[in-house]
Design a protein around this motif. Structure first.
Motif, PDB file in Angstrom:
ATOM      1  N   GLU A 145       0.408  -1.390  -0.233  1.00  0.00           N
ATOM      2  CA  GLU A 145      -0.105  -0.435   0.628  1.00  0.00           C
ATOM      3  C   GLU A 145       0.702   0.880  -0.229  1.00  0.00           C
ATOM      4  N   ARG A 160      -0.297  11.016   5.651  1.00  0.00           N
ATOM      5  CA  ARG A 160      -0.790  10.551   6.593  1.00  0.00           C
ATOM      6  C   ARG A 160      -2.467  11.623   7.117  1.00  0.00           C
ATOM      7  N   GLU A 214      -0.224   3.822   0.950  1.00  0.00           N
ATOM      8  CA  GLU A 214       0.003   4.670   2.344  1.00  0.00           C
ATOM      9  C   GLU A 214       1.272   4.595   3.749  1.00  0.00           C
ATOM     10  N   ASP A 215       1.721   2.842   3.573  1.00  0.00           N
ATOM     11  CA  ASP A 215       2.752   2.549   3.817  1.00  0.00           C
ATOM     12  C   ASP A 215       4.092   3.283   3.922  1.00  0.00           C
ATOM     13  N   SER A 227      -2.628   0.288  -6.087  1.00  0.00           N
ATOM     14  CA  SER A 227      -3.237   0.396  -4.129  1.00  0.00           C
ATOM     15  C   SER A 227      -4.651   1.775  -3.991  1.00  0.00           C
ATOM     16  N   GLU A 228      -4.868   1.082  -3.761  1.00  0.00           N
ATOM     17  CA  GLU A 228      -6.228   2.153  -3.215  1.00  0.00           C
ATOM     18  C   GLU A 228      -5.978   3.027  -2.860  1.00  0.00           C
ATOM     19  N   SER A 229      -4.663   3.232  -1.617  1.00  0.00           N
ATOM     20  CA  SER A 229      -4.426   4.267  -0.988  1.00  0.00           C
ATOM     21  C   SER A 229      -3.108   5.906  -1.445  1.00  0.00           C
ATOM     22  N   TYR A 230      -3.162   5.193  -3.089  1.00  0.00           N
ATOM     23  CA  TYR A 230      -2.532   5.639  -3.887  1.00  0.00           C
ATOM     24  C   TYR A 230      -3.853   6.434  -5.115  1.00  0.00           C
ATOM     25  N   LEU A 240      -4.613  11.412   3.325  1.00  0.00           N
ATOM     26  CA  LEU A 240      -5.342  10.625   4.133  1.00  0.00           C
ATOM     27  C   LEU A 240      -6.728  11.072   4.759  1.00  0.00           C
ATOM     28  N   ALA A 244      -7.050   7.070  -3.902  1.00  0.00           N
ATOM     29  CA  ALA A 244      -6.863   8.326  -1.765  1.00  0.00           C
ATOM     30  C   ALA A 244      -6.007   9.220  -1.893  1.00  0.00           C
ATOM     31  N   PHE A 245      -5.075   9.013  -1.868  1.00  0.00           N
ATOM     32  CA  PHE A 245      -4.588   9.994  -2.171  1.00  0.00           C
ATOM     33  C   PHE A 245      -4.221  11.552  -2.884  1.00  0.00           C
TER      34      PHE A 245
END
Length: 240
Positions: A9, A19, A11-12, A122-125, A22, A127-128
């Motif tokens: 992810e 963060r 996010e990590d 990844s979904e966090s990419y 996000l 979302a960012f």
């Protein structure tokens, strides 16, 4: 390569400030929704130690799979002119890249093997990118990896695609810029109110840039030692 150098992810890879993007509590959230804001840049959204490990992995695993981009200025842009001050300049550029158009390509296979493709999908990419854009973005976004070496650049261009129904109304590019030792400088120059009046460094070790395209911009030649390089991990997101 250690298995945790490129996380599953995005996010990590974020710093505490990243963060907050996000979480929707950072001042940059929704910045690209402002009609007057086309571009933003920040050097504190990524964890520098983790990004340095990612960059070393890219150098070790992807360097030999990159394809050259060679688009010089055509000679007829000068000698084909028939009127004074009638210059027309197509986009010129020089760099090395991985296109993600086919999973059979050596660069794509290597990016999947080391987990880079998974992280960029990844979904966090997304979302960012959505947090910066201030609006929902489609899935299935485009990916590209670039590496600029000494003298590599991207000439003036606007990234407008009037023949593409999905993109002609605008879209978002999210860049993760990873500079290694030996890079002295590289700059992103972009237009405001019809002039190339804005300039920002893209030579930091862990820089996030985001673009609300189209608009005019260019990247100056990278200056540094012979082995210096700047990696760019690029995601292109259409509006939902």
């Amino acid at each position: 390569m250690r298995s945790n150098d490129i996380p599953a992810e995005f996010e990590d890879l974020l710093s505490r400030a990243g963060r907050r993007v996000l979480a929707g509590t950072h001042p940059l959230c929704g910045a690209l929704a402002n009609p007057r804001t086309r571009f933003l840049s920040s050097e504190d959204l990524l964890d520098r130690a983790r990004i340095a490990r990612v960059r070393r992995t890219l150098e070790a695993e992807l360097l030999d799979t990159l394809e050259p981009i060679e688009k010089p200025i055509p000679p007829d842009t000068i000698f084909g002119m028939t009127q004074d001050y009638g210059e027309l300049l197509p986009k010129s550029s020089r760099a090395r890249t991985i296109y993600f158009e086919s999973r059979r390509e050596p660069g794509v296979k290597a990016a999947e093997r080391i987990g880079l493709a998974r992280m960029m999908r990844s979904e966090s990419y997304r979302a960012f990118a959505e947090a910066l854009a201030g609006r929902r973005l489609k899935g299935g976004w485009g990916l590209q990896v670039l590496r600029y070496g000494p003298g590599d650049y991207a000439g003036p261009h606007n990234d407008h695609h009037p023949e593409n129904d999905a993109a002609k109304g605008g879209y978002i590019d999210l860049h993760l810029s990873l500079c290694g030792p030996g890079v002295e400088h590289q700059w992103l120059v972009y237009s405001r109110a019809g002039h190339f009046s804005e300039i920002v460094s893209v030579a930091g070790p862990a820089t996030v840039t985001a673009y609300r395209l189209p608009f005019w911009h260019y990247t100056t030649p990278l200056v540094g030692t012979p082995k210096a390089g700047r990696w760019v991990l690029l995601g292109t997101f259409l509006y939902r």
